[in-house]
Enzyme design. Structure first.
Site, PDB file in Angstrom:
ATOM      1  N   THR A 127      12.451 -13.933  -4.059  1.00  0.00           N
ATOM      2  CA  THR A 127      11.291 -13.421  -4.796  1.00  0.00           C
ATOM      3  C   THR A 127      10.882 -14.371  -5.923  1.00  0.00           C
ATOM      4  O   THR A 127      11.714 -15.155  -6.408  1.00  0.00           O
ATOM      5  CB  THR A 127      11.657 -12.040  -5.394  1.00  0.00           C
ATOM      6  N   ASP A 128       9.635 -14.263  -6.356  1.00  0.00           N
ATOM      7  CA  ASP A 128       9.190 -15.047  -7.518  1.00  0.00           C
ATOM      8  C   ASP A 128       9.812 -14.526  -8.812  1.00  0.00           C
ATOM      9  O   ASP A 128       9.775 -15.197  -9.841  1.00  0.00           O
ATOM     10  CB  ASP A 128       7.654 -15.045  -7.620  1.00  0.00           C
ATOM     11  N   GLU A 129      10.404 -13.310  -8.756  1.00  0.00           N
ATOM     12  CA  GLU A 129      10.916 -12.708  -9.995  1.00  0.00           C
ATOM     13  C   GLU A 129      12.101 -13.484 -10.567  1.00  0.00           C
ATOM     14  O   GLU A 129      12.457 -13.319 -11.733  1.00  0.00           O
ATOM     15  CB  GLU A 129      11.260 -11.233  -9.768  1.00  0.00           C
ATOM     16  N   TYR A 184      17.662  -6.639 -11.052  1.00  0.00           N
ATOM     17  CA  TYR A 184      17.215  -7.002  -9.709  1.00  0.00           C
ATOM     18  C   TYR A 184      17.020  -8.520  -9.596  1.00  0.00           C
ATOM     19  O   TYR A 184      17.595  -9.170  -8.712  1.00  0.00           O
ATOM     20  CB  TYR A 184      15.893  -6.282  -9.359  1.00  0.00           C
ATOM     21  N   LYS A 244      19.014 -11.391  -7.362  1.00  0.00           N
ATOM     22  CA  LYS A 244      18.352 -12.256  -6.374  1.00  0.00           C
ATOM     23  C   LYS A 244      18.552 -13.731  -6.758  1.00  0.00           C
ATOM     24  O   LYS A 244      18.805 -14.578  -5.893  1.00  0.00           O
ATOM     25  CB  LYS A 244      16.848 -11.943  -6.281  1.00  0.00           C
ATOM     26  N   ASP A 304       6.901   2.107 -21.369  1.00  0.00           N
ATOM     27  CA  ASP A 304       6.994   0.864 -20.595  1.00  0.00           C
ATOM     28  C   ASP A 304       8.390   0.688 -19.977  1.00  0.00           C
ATOM     29  O   ASP A 304       9.375   1.240 -20.486  1.00  0.00           O
ATOM     30  CB  ASP A 304       6.690  -0.325 -21.517  1.00  0.00           C
ATOM     31  N   GLY A 352      12.273  -4.575 -20.547  1.00  0.00           N
ATOM     32  CA  GLY A 352      12.320  -5.957 -20.034  1.00  0.00           C
ATOM     33  C   GLY A 352      11.199  -6.260 -19.051  1.00  0.00           C
ATOM     34  O   GLY A 352      11.336  -7.139 -18.202  1.00  0.00           O
TER      35      GLY A 352
HETATM   36  P1  NAD Z   1      12.994  -2.769   1.192  1.00  0.00           P
HETATM   37  O1  NAD Z   1      13.726  -2.131   0.068  1.00  0.00           O
HETATM   38  O2  NAD Z   1      11.756  -2.133   1.723  1.00  0.00           O
HETATM   39  O3  NAD Z   1      13.963  -2.973   2.434  1.00  0.00           O
HETATM   40  C1  NAD Z   1      15.296  -3.403   2.303  1.00  0.00           C
HETATM   41  C2  NAD Z   1      15.997  -3.159   3.623  1.00  0.00           C
HETATM   42  O4  NAD Z   1      17.358  -3.613   3.478  1.00  0.00           O
HETATM   43  C3  NAD Z   1      16.071  -1.674   4.015  1.00  0.00           C
HETATM   44  O5  NAD Z   1      15.782  -1.522   5.390  1.00  0.00           O
HETATM   45  C4  NAD Z   1      17.515  -1.285   3.726  1.00  0.00           C
HETATM   46  O6  NAD Z   1      18.003  -0.260   4.576  1.00  0.00           O
HETATM   47  C5  NAD Z   1      18.235  -2.613   3.964  1.00  0.00           C
HETATM   48  N1  NAD Z   1      19.488  -2.695   3.186  1.00  0.00           N
HETATM   49  C6  NAD Z   1      19.666  -2.441   1.864  1.00  0.00           C
HETATM   50  N2  NAD Z   1      20.959  -2.595   1.530  1.00  0.00           N
HETATM   51  C7  NAD Z   1      21.608  -2.973   2.668  1.00  0.00           C
HETATM   52  C8  NAD Z   1      22.960  -3.295   2.953  1.00  0.00           C
HETATM   53  N3  NAD Z   1      23.910  -3.236   2.007  1.00  0.00           N
HETATM   54  N4  NAD Z   1      23.274  -3.653   4.220  1.00  0.00           N
HETATM   55  C9  NAD Z   1      22.329  -3.702   5.192  1.00  0.00           C
HETATM   56  N5  NAD Z   1      21.037  -3.390   4.977  1.00  0.00           N
HETATM   57  C10 NAD Z   1      20.679  -3.031   3.723  1.00  0.00           C
HETATM   58  O7  NAD Z   1      12.708  -4.252   0.678  1.00  0.00           O
HETATM   59  P2  NAD Z   1      11.461  -5.215   0.967  1.00  0.00           P
HETATM   60  O8  NAD Z   1      10.412  -4.959  -0.037  1.00  0.00           O
HETATM   61  O9  NAD Z   1      11.134  -5.178   2.412  1.00  0.00           O
HETATM   62  O10 NAD Z   1      12.113  -6.624   0.616  1.00  0.00           O
HETATM   63  C11 NAD Z   1      12.827  -7.366   1.600  1.00  0.00           C
HETATM   64  C12 NAD Z   1      13.316  -8.655   0.987  1.00  0.00           C
HETATM   65  O11 NAD Z   1      12.216  -9.418   0.485  1.00  0.00           O
HETATM   66  C13 NAD Z   1      14.256  -8.454  -0.200  1.00  0.00           C
HETATM   67  O12 NAD Z   1      15.277  -9.417  -0.120  1.00  0.00           O
HETATM   68  C14 NAD Z   1      13.374  -8.687  -1.412  1.00  0.00           C
HETATM   69  O13 NAD Z   1      14.134  -9.173  -2.495  1.00  0.00           O
HETATM   70  C15 NAD Z   1      12.416  -9.729  -0.881  1.00  0.00           C
HETATM   71  N6  NAD Z   1      11.076  -9.735  -1.509  1.00  0.00           N
HETATM   72  C16 NAD Z   1      10.363  -8.578  -1.647  1.00  0.00           C
HETATM   73  C17 NAD Z   1       9.083  -8.624  -2.202  1.00  0.00           C
HETATM   74  C18 NAD Z   1       8.236  -7.370  -2.320  1.00  0.00           C
HETATM   75  O14 NAD Z   1       7.147  -7.412  -2.894  1.00  0.00           O
HETATM   76  N7  NAD Z   1       8.630  -6.236  -1.788  1.00  0.00           N
HETATM   77  C19 NAD Z   1       8.541  -9.843  -2.629  1.00  0.00           C
HETATM   78  C20 NAD Z   1       9.314 -11.008  -2.474  1.00  0.00           C
HETATM   79  C21 NAD Z   1      10.561 -10.939  -1.901  1.00  0.00           C
HETATM   80  P1  TYD Z   2       6.541  -2.764  -8.609  1.00  0.00           P
HETATM   81  O1  TYD Z   2       5.693  -2.350  -7.455  1.00  0.00           O
HETATM   82  O2  TYD Z   2       7.745  -1.952  -8.963  1.00  0.00           O
HETATM   83  O3  TYD Z   2       6.937  -4.284  -8.362  1.00  0.00           O
HETATM   84  P2  TYD Z   2       7.644  -5.351  -9.392  1.00  0.00           P
HETATM   85  O4  TYD Z   2       8.162  -4.638 -10.564  1.00  0.00           O
HETATM   86  O5  TYD Z   2       8.736  -5.888  -8.532  1.00  0.00           O
HETATM   87  O6  TYD Z   2       6.577  -6.344  -9.716  1.00  0.00           O
HETATM   88  O7  TYD Z   2       5.624  -2.802  -9.898  1.00  0.00           O
HETATM   89  C1  TYD Z   2       4.441  -3.593  -9.930  1.00  0.00           C
HETATM   90  C2  TYD Z   2       3.864  -3.476 -11.328  1.00  0.00           C
HETATM   91  O8  TYD Z   2       3.427  -2.124 -11.545  1.00  0.00           O
HETATM   92  C3  TYD Z   2       4.889  -3.762 -12.416  1.00  0.00           C
HETATM   93  O9  TYD Z   2       4.227  -4.441 -13.489  1.00  0.00           O
HETATM   94  C4  TYD Z   2       5.341  -2.388 -12.875  1.00  0.00           C
HETATM   95  C5  TYD Z   2       4.096  -1.532 -12.669  1.00  0.00           C
HETATM   96  N1  TYD Z   2       4.353  -0.109 -12.313  1.00  0.00           N
HETATM   97  C6  TYD Z   2       3.732   0.908 -13.041  1.00  0.00           C
HETATM   98  O10 TYD Z   2       2.955   0.660 -13.975  1.00  0.00           O
HETATM   99  N2  TYD Z   2       4.005   2.214 -12.688  1.00  0.00           N
HETATM  100  C7  TYD Z   2       4.856   2.535 -11.659  1.00  0.00           C
HETATM  101  O11 TYD Z   2       5.081   3.747 -11.403  1.00  0.00           O
HETATM  102  C8  TYD Z   2       5.470   1.465 -10.920  1.00  0.00           C
HETATM  103  C9  TYD Z   2       6.418   1.772  -9.783  1.00  0.00           C
HETATM  104  C10 TYD Z   2       5.184   0.163 -11.281  1.00  0.00           C
END
Ligand code: NAD
Ligand code: TYD
Length: 351
Positions: free
Chosen positions: A132-134, A157, A161, A287, A290
């Protein structure tokens, strides 16, 4: 060597789109979806491809090294695309250790088995780590994250990562294992679990529930349609330079409040409500501790070196996403019942 690709976290949001893309685009590959099916994993996401001859599912936790070993052996795994993770920042604030276990120890378990099984010919195998970019922390009002930006994670988180990224890199440097890392911005699209901003707010608008905007809603995120992220993973997995990383994003920054207002307008329109109706649901809450101010990805390297760019505009992607949720209310009901519901009530009780 035949490609037998283990995709971890394939029942989750992004993983399910990656699994579908690989199953459909590469009939000669064997695609093994390994997932523990936590609250975020849902096999309903993959109903359309579950009977494909090149698709296999293994319900395994990446913390279970012995079970992982069995899967590697049974399927003769040649490559890994690793997405399994705990992925929600708010959950990482209340339960950081869950993130240490899955995101760090789970990743190292996978690396250990891959290292051991592939050691005779690392060049024939690839470990693609999806990050992730985070990990880069937060930006001020200007500038972008590039591949050389220092890691500076601020949440449990992103710290977990970042740590997993470092372990992947270390296995490349120390043992010579082949790897690539992708660091992507915030994704949105169908099958997104309704605890993250966009699907939570769509669900709440449908149900006339408050929209909890953290702080003043001034934080900025860079949004990419999930199918474009899956395409980027396909591109980097096949063509990315070994031992390298690529930032993935759509040059699409939105302040949270502007995005929420746009969502409200589009939802009013779709639901036949008077303009301004859904905006009245906006509720400013305490808020997030962090809370990173701004993320913005410079995705020029993946474009320049590998020719990837987003295929879907934000307007189109958001429209497709809203329509998907309105047409899949049963999916929403299933994932918002039980454990998730209890967690959700607990999270907002004090706000
Ligand atoms: P998600 O939470 O929707 O899915 C995670 C999946 O991993 C689920 O199917 C869960 O059952 C499985 N999982 C969790 N713990 C596990 C374990 N211990 N063993 C086996 N399986 C397990 O997540 P997502 O949003 O699809 O993200 C997927 C990946 O992409 C992550 O690594 C996340 O860090 C990365 N990512 C997400 C975003 C985003 O915006 N969602 C952006 C950049 C990178
Ligand atoms: P989120 O979807 O949790 O992704 P991330 O924190 O990984 O970027 O949140 C996106 C943005 O929205 C983040 O700045 C937090 C904000 N947010 C709210 O304001 N209210 C909410 O209920 C949630 C879940 C997120």
């Amino acid at each position: 060597m035949p490609k037998h690709i283990l995709i971890t976290g394939g029942a989750g949001f992004i993983g399910s789109h990656v699994v579908r893309l690989f199953v459909n685009n590469y009939p000669d590959y064997k695609i093994i979806n390994l997932d523990a099916l936590t609250y975020a994993g849902n096999l309903e996401n993959l109903k359309d491809i579950e009977h494909a001859p090149n698709y296999f599912f293994e319900k395994v936790n990446i913390l279970d090294a012995a079970a992982l070993e069995t899967v590697f052996e049974k399927h003769e795994v040649s490559d890994v695309i690793h997405l399994a993770a705990e992925s929600h920042v708010d959950r990482s604030i209340s339960s950081p250790l869950d993130f240490v276990y899955t995101n760090i120890i789970g990743t190292v378990n996978l690396l250990n088995i891959a290292r051991h099984r592939w050691k005779d010919n690392y060049a024939a195998h690839r470990f693609h780590h999806v990050s992730t970019d985070e990990v880069f922390g937060t930006l001020g009002d200007t500038g972008f994250f590039t591949e050389t930006t220092s890691y500076s994670p601020n949440s449990p988180y992103s710290a977990s990562k970042a740590s997993s990224d470092h372990f992947v890199r270390a296995y490349g440097e120390t043992y010579g294992m082949g790897y690539v890392i992708t660091n992507c911005s915030n994704n949105y699209g169908p099958n997104h679990f309704p605890e993250k901003l966009i699907p939570l707010f769509i669900n709440n608008i449908i149900n006339n529930k408050p929209l909890p905007v953290y702080g003043k809603g001034e934080n900025t995120r860079d949004w990419l349609f999930v199918i474009d992220h899956a395409r980027a993973i396909d591109t980097v997995f096949h063509h990315g330079k070994n031992h390298d990383s690529y930032n993935v994003g759509g040059f699409n920054e939105w302040k949270n409040l502007d995005l929420v207002k746009l969502l409200c307008q589009l939802m009013d329109d779709r639901l036949g409500r008077a303009p301004g109706t859904s905006e009245q649901l906006i509720n400013y809450v305490t808020d997030r501790p962090g809370h990173d101010l701004r993320y913005a990805i410079d995705a020029s390297k993946i474009n320049r070196e590998l020719g990837w760019s987003p295929s879907v505009t934000f307007e189109e992607g958001l429209g497709r996403t809203i329509d998907w949720y309105l047409q899949n209310t049963e999916w929403l009901q299933h994932v918002t019942s039980g454990d998730y519901q209890k967690y959700y009530e607990g999270l907002y009780a004090g706000r």
